[in-house]
Design a protein around this motif. Sequence first.
Motif, PDB file in Angstrom:
ATOM      1  N   UNK A  93       5.101   0.819  -9.889  1.00 34.29           N
ATOM      2  CA  UNK A  93       3.954   1.045 -10.770  1.00 34.29           C
ATOM      3  C   UNK A  93       2.701   1.187  -9.920  1.00 34.29           C
ATOM      4  N   UNK A  94       2.009   2.315 -10.040  1.00 28.37           N
ATOM      5  CA  UNK A  94       0.811   2.574  -9.240  1.00 28.37           C
ATOM      6  C   UNK A  94      -0.434   2.863 -10.074  1.00 28.37           C
ATOM      7  N   UNK A  95      -0.303   2.895 -11.396  1.00 29.01           N
ATOM      8  CA  UNK A  95      -1.432   3.257 -12.268  1.00 29.01           C
ATOM      9  C   UNK A  95      -2.361   2.068 -12.465  1.00 29.01           C
ATOM     10  N   UNK A  96      -2.877   1.540 -11.366  1.00 29.11           N
ATOM     11  CA  UNK A  96      -3.796   0.413 -11.409  1.00 29.11           C
ATOM     12  C   UNK A  96      -4.753   0.516 -10.238  1.00 29.11           C
ATOM     13  N   UNK A  97      -5.947  -0.037 -10.407  1.00 31.09           N
ATOM     14  CA  UNK A  97      -6.924  -0.054  -9.315  1.00 31.09           C
ATOM     15  C   UNK A  97      -6.947  -1.404  -8.606  1.00 31.09           C
TER      16      UNK A  97
ATOM     17  N   UNK B 207       0.840  -1.186   0.000  1.00 20.12           N
ATOM     18  CA  UNK B 207       0.000   0.000   0.000  1.00 20.12           C
ATOM     19  C   UNK B 207       0.881   1.243   0.000  1.00 20.12           C
ATOM     20  N   UNK B 208       0.534   2.199  -0.821  1.00 19.76           N
ATOM     21  CA  UNK B 208       1.278   3.456  -0.869  1.00 19.76           C
ATOM     22  C   UNK B 208       0.737   4.467   0.140  1.00 19.76           C
ATOM     23  N   UNK B 209      -0.357   4.107   0.833  1.00 22.47           N
ATOM     24  CA  UNK B 209      -0.978   5.036   1.777  1.00 22.47           C
ATOM     25  C   UNK B 209      -1.049   4.493   3.190  1.00 22.47           C
ATOM     26  N   UNK B 210      -0.750   3.203   3.375  1.00 23.33           N
ATOM     27  CA  UNK B 210      -0.869   2.593   4.702  1.00 23.33           C
ATOM     28  C   UNK B 210       0.361   1.744   4.956  1.00 23.33           C
ATOM     29  N   UNK B 211       1.109   2.063   5.990  1.00 22.39           N
ATOM     30  CA  UNK B 211       2.349   1.349   6.279  1.00 22.39           C
ATOM     31  C   UNK B 211       2.072  -0.047   6.822  1.00 22.39           C
ATOM     32  N   UNK B 212       3.017  -0.942   6.583  1.00 25.88           N
ATOM     33  CA  UNK B 212       2.932  -2.274   7.175  1.00 25.88           C
ATOM     34  C   UNK B 212       2.225  -3.301   6.338  1.00 25.88           C
ATOM     35  N   UNK B 213       1.961  -2.993   5.072  1.00 24.33           N
ATOM     36  CA  UNK B 213       1.269  -3.967   4.212  1.00 24.33           C
ATOM     37  C   UNK B 213       2.106  -4.220   2.964  1.00 24.33           C
ATOM     38  N   UNK B 214       3.260  -4.826   3.146  1.00 22.98           N
ATOM     39  CA  UNK B 214       4.134  -5.167   2.026  1.00 22.98           C
ATOM     40  C   UNK B 214       4.120  -6.668   1.832  1.00 22.98           C
ATOM     41  N   UNK B 215       3.897  -7.102   0.589  1.00 25.46           N
ATOM     42  CA  UNK B 215       3.775  -8.524   0.283  1.00 25.46           C
ATOM     43  C   UNK B 215       4.734  -8.890  -0.849  1.00 25.46           C
TER      44      UNK B 215
ATOM     45  N   UNK C 168      -4.050  -7.643   2.783  1.00 27.88           N
ATOM     46  CA  UNK C 168      -5.099  -6.639   2.911  1.00 27.88           C
ATOM     47  C   UNK C 168      -4.578  -5.330   2.345  1.00 27.88           C
ATOM     48  N   UNK C 169      -5.497  -4.399   2.090  1.00 26.86           N
ATOM     49  CA  UNK C 169      -5.095  -3.049   1.732  1.00 26.86           C
ATOM     50  C   UNK C 169      -5.420  -2.648   0.305  1.00 26.86           C
ATOM     51  N   UNK C 170      -5.392  -1.355   0.091  1.00 23.84           N
ATOM     52  CA  UNK C 170      -5.628  -0.785  -1.231  1.00 23.84           C
ATOM     53  C   UNK C 170      -4.538   0.197  -1.588  1.00 23.84           C
ATOM     54  N   UNK C 171      -4.741   0.925  -2.686  1.00 23.45           N
ATOM     55  CA  UNK C 171      -3.736   1.877  -3.193  1.00 23.45           C
ATOM     56  C   UNK C 171      -2.388   1.192  -3.299  1.00 23.45           C
ATOM     57  N   UNK C 172      -2.366   0.057  -3.976  1.00 33.24           N
ATOM     58  CA  UNK C 172      -1.168  -0.767  -4.032  1.00 33.24           C
ATOM     59  C   UNK C 172      -0.224  -0.316  -5.142  1.00 33.24           C
ATOM     60  N   UNK C 173       1.061  -0.380  -4.846  1.00 38.17           N
ATOM     61  CA  UNK C 173       2.104  -0.154  -5.844  1.00 38.17           C
ATOM     62  C   UNK C 173       2.875  -1.440  -6.069  1.00 38.17           C
ATOM     63  N   UNK C 174       3.290  -1.694  -7.312  1.00 39.94           N
ATOM     64  CA  UNK C 174       3.857  -2.985  -7.695  1.00 39.94           C
ATOM     65  C   UNK C 174       5.251  -2.817  -8.287  1.00 39.94           C
ATOM     66  N   UNK C 175       6.152  -3.749  -7.927  1.00 36.88           N
ATOM     67  CA  UNK C 175       7.455  -3.851  -8.580  1.00 36.88           C
ATOM     68  C   UNK C 175       7.747  -5.315  -8.840  1.00 36.88           C
TER      69      UNK C 175
END
Length: 337
Positions: free
Chosen positions: A198-202, A149-157, A180-187
């Motif tokens: 990459x964050x241009x996804x819902x 999540x780019x807006x909530x810490x502690x949700x890295x998978x 869990x979580x939204x506003x996800x960024x991917x690498x």
Amino acid sequence: YAGIDVLLPTAGVPSLLLIGRGFGRTARRLAAEGATAAATHVVASYGRLGTEFVVSGCAVVVPNTVISCPVPAGIGAGHVWTVAVDGWSIVTTAKTGFLPPVITAVYRTGTTPGNATQQTLSTRGGQSITLEGTNCGAVGTQVQLTYASTTYAGTTYTTVDCKVAAPGHAVVMCNSTVGVGGSLGYTIALGAQTSPLFTATTLRYETPVITRVAAPLLATEGGERNVIVVNGTGFGPASLTSTTVYYSMDGNFSVSYYPVFTATSCFVPAATPHTSIICTSAAGIGSALRVLVVVAGQSSVVSSPAQVLAYRVPIITGISGLGASGASTEGGQDIMI
């Protein structure tokens, strides 16, 4: 890439030119011997040590000065070349590498990328994610997907349950992890190279949904351990700590004169992951208290009017004070209840 002289696509190239001198016989000597540059024997390999990957098909194309090598598909960077010409070997000082991966789209496999209603993942994991991009490696390349999540810490998978789809280099398919979580960024990472975020996804994990709320009448002083039970979906794995449960008489949680109470010590029990939350009550008052669940920054819809909490009704056990009996008609006397 600092220190890299040539960057190649992960699909490889038909010809990489190695330019120098001493690459076999000169043009004059070849002519004197009635030979061509093709008669020069060339063996080449490359890698961080210069020996990890052997390249076949290398040949001198300009006598003594230029060698052409076809470079097969690969990944990584910081590669030096070892070249042996007619038995004489050198290691280049120039370095080559493959371009790092770049993500251009992320979506649930089998869905329409632009349809946000289809871009939710179960908190239980195990659903296929498609990542499109460039320089993602050949089929069989080990790829690691990381998202957070780019807006909530502690949700890295992170998952390595990924595969490069045929014909390679453009599509990676991975299975999601429990999360869990939204506003996800991917690498994605391959060959010690990581793509830009990459964050241009819902694409996100599902929002929590409340289906049932259960608790005895609550003590107004609060602190009753594990008495509030909320059932539903999308609550996440056991022992999740990024969960908050609120309750209030205001069904919209927006009217300032209705207090909002926050349950404490909320957790997802091991026996019922993803479907239950257990909390300790907060100090409070009131009845018909509707519930709101927030998991890793994503809020549920408020519970229905049938699924509510309530505190115990007040009970009067005695009245005392100067104004309790025979009080002055002028008022102003204390009454203790």
